[in-house]
Design a protein around this motif. Sequence first.
Motif, PDB file in Angstrom:
ATOM      1  N   PRO A  77       0.823  -1.225   0.000  1.00  0.00           N
ATOM      2  CA  PRO A  77       0.000   0.000   0.000  1.00  0.00           C
ATOM      3  C   PRO A  77       0.858   1.276   0.000  1.00  0.00           C
ATOM      4  O   PRO A  77       0.534   2.240  -0.690  1.00  0.00           O
ATOM      5  CB  PRO A  77      -0.827  -0.132   1.283  1.00  0.00           C
ATOM      6  CG  PRO A  77      -0.974  -1.617   1.456  1.00  0.00           C
ATOM      7  CD  PRO A  77       0.361  -2.185   1.005  1.00  0.00           C
ATOM      8  N   ARG A  80       2.147   1.730  -3.549  1.00  0.00           N
ATOM      9  CA  ARG A  80       1.071   2.195  -4.444  1.00  0.00           C
ATOM     10  C   ARG A  80       0.754   3.667  -4.213  1.00  0.00           C
ATOM     11  O   ARG A  80       0.460   4.404  -5.148  1.00  0.00           O
ATOM     12  CB  ARG A  80      -0.192   1.350  -4.253  1.00  0.00           C
ATOM     13  CG  ARG A  80      -0.134   0.019  -4.963  1.00  0.00           C
ATOM     14  CD  ARG A  80      -1.485  -0.678  -5.006  1.00  0.00           C
ATOM     15  NE  ARG A  80      -1.997  -1.000  -3.680  1.00  0.00           N
ATOM     16  CZ  ARG A  80      -1.655  -2.070  -2.970  1.00  0.00           C
ATOM     17  NH1 ARG A  80      -0.783  -2.925  -3.455  1.00  0.00           N
ATOM     18  NH2 ARG A  80      -2.185  -2.284  -1.789  1.00  0.00           N
ATOM     19  N   GLN A  81       0.846   4.100  -2.966  1.00  0.00           N
ATOM     20  CA  GLN A  81       0.568   5.497  -2.655  1.00  0.00           C
ATOM     21  C   GLN A  81       1.698   6.411  -3.108  1.00  0.00           C
ATOM     22  O   GLN A  81       1.480   7.579  -3.433  1.00  0.00           O
ATOM     23  CB  GLN A  81       0.333   5.646  -1.154  1.00  0.00           C
ATOM     24  CG  GLN A  81      -0.405   6.886  -0.777  1.00  0.00           C
ATOM     25  CD  GLN A  81      -0.841   6.848   0.674  1.00  0.00           C
ATOM     26  OE1 GLN A  81      -0.349   6.071   1.486  1.00  0.00           O
ATOM     27  NE2 GLN A  81      -1.763   7.719   1.008  1.00  0.00           N
TER      28      GLN A  81
END
Length: 116
Positions: A77, A80-81
């Motif tokens: 995550p 992806r951010q």
Amino acid sequence: MQEFETFYAAVKLCGHRWTLEILTSLQQQPMRFTDLLQTIRPTPSAKSLNEALRRLQDRDLIGRSSSDEGLLYQLTPAGRQLIPLLLGFMQEIQRWSERYRDSAAPVTGTRPTRRP
């Protein structure tokens, strides 16, 4: 200043060879080590790619999991951010470079020559 330290650490991480290439390649889909070797151009050595993957795993930007196809690397995550931030920053740097290319000092660190 404390707020700059975080920025410098992020720039240093992204400045390591193969970091941006790995992150943007994994943006599409999880990949095996050999898939990354075939995707990234110019092709890194296996040793360099392995070191870069380990560094990104240590920073929790990519993870590794087992599948029927073998070990797959994928973005976490946090990774992806980070992608849209990096791509936006790269676009802004490109715009800045195009606008000030002639007036900015060369990237090599040398000073521009003075013209008479």
